[in-house]
Design a protein around this motif. Structure first.
Motif, PDB file in Angstrom:
ATOM      1  N   THR A   1     -11.243  -7.218  -8.893  1.00 14.67           N
ATOM      2  CA  THR A   1      -9.810  -7.164  -8.561  1.00 14.67           C
ATOM      3  C   THR A   1      -9.012  -8.312  -9.168  1.00 14.67           C
ATOM      4  O   THR A   1      -7.919  -8.610  -8.693  1.00 14.67           O
ATOM      5  CB  THR A   1      -9.627  -7.187  -7.024  1.00 14.67           C
TER       6      THR A   1
ATOM      7  N   CYS B   1      -2.260   1.802 -12.398  1.00 14.22           N
ATOM      8  CA  CYS B   1      -0.821   1.588 -12.156  1.00 14.22           C
ATOM      9  C   CYS B   1      -0.165   0.660 -13.160  1.00 14.22           C
ATOM     10  O   CYS B   1       1.067   0.631 -13.241  1.00 14.22           O
ATOM     11  CB  CYS B   1      -0.591   0.977 -10.776  1.00 14.22           C
TER      12      CYS B   1
ATOM     13  N   LEU C   1       0.136 -10.766  -9.638  1.00 13.82           N
ATOM     14  CA  LEU C   1      -1.300 -10.736  -9.325  1.00 13.82           C
ATOM     15  C   LEU C   1      -1.864 -12.154  -9.322  1.00 13.82           C
ATOM     16  O   LEU C   1      -2.670 -12.513  -8.447  1.00 13.82           O
ATOM     17  CB  LEU C   1      -2.034  -9.857 -10.346  1.00 13.82           C
TER      18      LEU C   1
ATOM     19  N   LEU D   1       2.901  -7.499  -2.447  1.00 15.43           N
ATOM     20  CA  LEU D   1       1.690  -8.084  -1.860  1.00 15.43           C
ATOM     21  C   LEU D   1       1.797  -9.612  -1.819  1.00 15.43           C
ATOM     22  O   LEU D   1       1.463 -10.250  -0.811  1.00 15.43           O
ATOM     23  CB  LEU D   1       0.470  -7.654  -2.676  1.00 15.43           C
TER      24      LEU D   1
ATOM     25  N   ASN E   1      -7.772  -2.004  -4.261  1.00 18.34           N
ATOM     26  CA  ASN E   1      -6.767  -2.301  -5.281  1.00 18.34           C
ATOM     27  C   ASN E   1      -7.314  -2.142  -6.699  1.00 18.34           C
ATOM     28  O   ASN E   1      -6.567  -2.279  -7.668  1.00 18.34           O
ATOM     29  CB  ASN E   1      -6.219  -3.719  -5.101  1.00 18.34           C
TER      30      ASN E   1
ATOM     31  N   PHE F   1       3.981  -3.267  -6.616  1.00 17.36           N
ATOM     32  CA  PHE F   1       2.827  -3.432  -5.724  1.00 17.36           C
ATOM     33  C   PHE F   1       2.443  -4.904  -5.610  1.00 17.36           C
ATOM     34  O   PHE F   1       2.335  -5.448  -4.501  1.00 17.36           O
ATOM     35  CB  PHE F   1       1.639  -2.615  -6.248  1.00 17.36           C
ATOM     36  N   TYR F   2       2.242  -5.560  -6.747  1.00 18.24           N
ATOM     37  CA  TYR F   2       1.777  -6.958  -6.672  1.00 18.24           C
ATOM     38  C   TYR F   2       2.889  -7.899  -6.219  1.00 18.24           C
ATOM     39  O   TYR F   2       2.621  -8.918  -5.572  1.00 18.24           O
ATOM     40  CB  TYR F   2       1.179  -7.378  -8.019  1.00 18.24           C
TER      41      TYR F   2
ATOM     42  N   ASP G   1       0.820  -1.209   0.000  1.00 12.86           N
ATOM     43  CA  ASP G   1       0.000   0.000   0.000  1.00 12.86           C
ATOM     44  C   ASP G   1       0.855   1.261   0.000  1.00 12.86           C
ATOM     45  O   ASP G   1       0.455   2.299  -0.529  1.00 12.86           O
ATOM     46  CB  ASP G   1      -0.937   0.007   1.211  1.00 12.86           C
TER      47      ASP G   1
ATOM     48  N   SER H   1       1.673   1.978  -3.691  1.00 15.94           N
ATOM     49  CA  SER H   1       0.571   2.571  -4.461  1.00 15.94           C
ATOM     50  C   SER H   1       0.260   3.982  -3.978  1.00 15.94           C
ATOM     51  O   SER H   1      -0.043   4.874  -4.782  1.00 15.94           O
ATOM     52  CB  SER H   1      -0.677   1.684  -4.382  1.00 15.94           C
TER      53      SER H   1
ATOM     54  N   ALA I   1      -8.928  -5.274  -0.105  1.00 14.53           N
ATOM     55  CA  ALA I   1      -8.523  -5.585  -1.482  1.00 14.53           C
ATOM     56  C   ALA I   1      -9.327  -4.789  -2.501  1.00 14.53           C
ATOM     57  O   ALA I   1      -8.843  -4.525  -3.607  1.00 14.53           O
ATOM     58  CB  ALA I   1      -8.683  -7.085  -1.746  1.00 14.53           C
TER      59      ALA I   1
ATOM     60  N   VAL J   1      -5.303   0.367  -8.357  1.00 18.53           N
ATOM     61  CA  VAL J   1      -3.999  -0.109  -8.845  1.00 18.53           C
ATOM     62  C   VAL J   1      -4.179  -0.816 -10.179  1.00 18.53           C
ATOM     63  O   VAL J   1      -3.427  -0.586 -11.134  1.00 18.53           O
ATOM     64  CB  VAL J   1      -3.346  -1.057  -7.811  1.00 18.53           C
TER      65      VAL J   1
END
Length: 417
Positions: free
Chosen positions: A310, A250, A221, A263, A243, A259-260, A45, A48, A240, A246
């Motif tokens: 998502t 993004c 992802l 995560l 996201n 980010f992914y 987070d 992002s 979530a 994102v």
């Protein structure tokens, strides 16, 4: 004190369009948001948050050409062309979370925009009319998931005297339509590159890099999705759902890939939280203002294990051939085409994530989601998934009936036990 409360206390009551064009404002916001005292729930987070703060600041200070986009506009296309993508629908969600949406919705009403239109768009129209959004150099809209964006953007293109490109997503199975969309994307990319000063070769190199970064994000992802399917992992759907920004804005940047990756790494580190509790799927988006839906879910030991918007809905793309790749990515989205396509996607999610029940949040004014909600409910119940439809509004808290929603939600959760 939470970050939002700090900002609200200091700035919200005195906000003006000039505030957002002040370097001091952005320095203060970035200082608060990225301070060690502000600890996001997930490491990703922070990535992002930094990305969107920087991109939004640069859009308001006009450090590069600004391109307004709607939810399904591929950010890779804009970033690869050297422009800043700005998503006014996301700005409406931020306004709602700050408690400012009614002000802007009322401003749109003064201009006689119909009250049964989507409140995301009534809010962003009000923001634009009051001068609160960064001026666009170009507007780029996809004609799915609804016609609100092409219509709103047409009005706003006239207001700002900026060109509008509409990308028409092809119906499933129509290969000729994919070729036409790829051609339209190339035309839009050249217009954006003309604004950013990129030559053809530089533009193609930028798009190739953006597609490669998007592919990296996609790999991570999918790791996240597999962990959420296998385990009762620690990522809750109420978090979530944020996201979505994102996924929309993004991809094509280093921040999207980071980010992914972060995560996925943190989900592996935190492991499984245990298999107790009701597993719920959430359809459409959540209300962005303060409300008690998620507190009620928690009280009943229920948690959101998957959400509608998502997930990856495309395959890895070819960086050497960006336009057809991006056209297939867009055309492959489950929101493009007939409502049955969306319903099939939801039933597949429910099975893969082994949900005990599903909740459809009927956002006021959304023809796309409200219109297909009964179809989705019927298909899910035939698949053995009890489903509740809640009426509300994601942006305007005046359309949210707290007591009525709580009563229906409590009864639904009790029925699942």
């Amino acid at each position: 004190m939470e970050l939002l409360e700090q900002i609200k206390e200091r700035y919200l009551d005195r906000l003006s369009p000039a505030t957002f064009r002040s370097r001091l404002f952005w320095k203060t916001v970035e200082g608060l948001a990225l301070s060690p005292l502000n600890r996001p729930q997930w490491k990703a987070d922070r990535v992002s948050l930094a990305y969107f703060l920087r991109a939004t600041r640069d859009a308001y200070l006009h450090r590069a050409p600004v391109v307004w986009c709607n939810l399904l506009t591929p950010s890779e296309l804009v970033l690869g062309s050297g422009c800043i993508p700005f998503y006014p629908e996301m700005a409406a969600a931020v306004a709602a979370s700050a408690g400012l949406a009614p002000r802007f919705i009322d401003r749109a009403a003064e201009e006689e925009f119909p009250s049964d239109a989507c409140s995301y768009h009534r809010c962003l129209l009000g923001c634009a009319l009051e001068g609160f959004l960064p001026e666009p150099d170009l507007l780029l809209a996809v004609n799915y998931p609804c016609d609100s964006a092409p219509l709103s953007f047409a009005f706003l293109g006239d207001l700002y005297r900026a060109p509008l490109f509409v990308l028409e997503a092809p119906l499933p199975g129509r290969e000729r339509g994919v070729e036409e969309l790829a051609g339209r994307m190339a035309e839009a990319a050249r217009a954006m590159a003309g604004l950013s000063g990129r030559r053809e070769r530089e533009m193609m190199e930028g798009l190739s890099t953006a597609v490669e970064l998007s592919n990296r994000a996609l790999r991570h992802l999918r790791e996240v999705e597999e962990m959420r399917k296998r385990d009762d992992c620690t990522l809750d759907g109420k978090d979530a759902m944020g996201n979505v920004s994102v996924l929309a804005g993004c991809l094509g940047s280093q921040a999207g890939a980071d980010f992914y990756r972060l995560l996925a790494e943190e989900l592996r580190e935190r492991g499984c939280r245990g298999k107790n509790g009701l597993r719920i799927m959430w359809m459409h988006l959540k209300p962005w203002y303060s409300q008690t839906i998620f507190q009620i879910l928690e009280k009943h030991g229920a948690r959101l294990v998957c959400e509608e918007y998502t997930h990856a809905t495309w395959e890895a793309m070819d960086p050497r051939d960006p336009f057809p790749s991006l056209a297939r990515k867009l055309g492959g989205h489950f929101l493009v085409g007939a409502a049955e396509r969306r319903v099939s996607h939801l039933v597949r999610l429910a099975r893969e994530y082994r949900v005990d029940g599903a909740i459809h949040y009927n956002h006021w004014g959304c023809r796309q989601s409200c219109g297909s909600a009964p179809l989705a409910k019927g298909a899910l119940q035939r698949a053995g998934v009890p489903t509740l439809i809640i009426d509300g509004d994601c942006i305007d808290d005046r359309e949210y009936q707290e007591g009525q929603v709580a009563t229906r939600l409590e009864a639904f959760l009790e029925s699942l036990k």
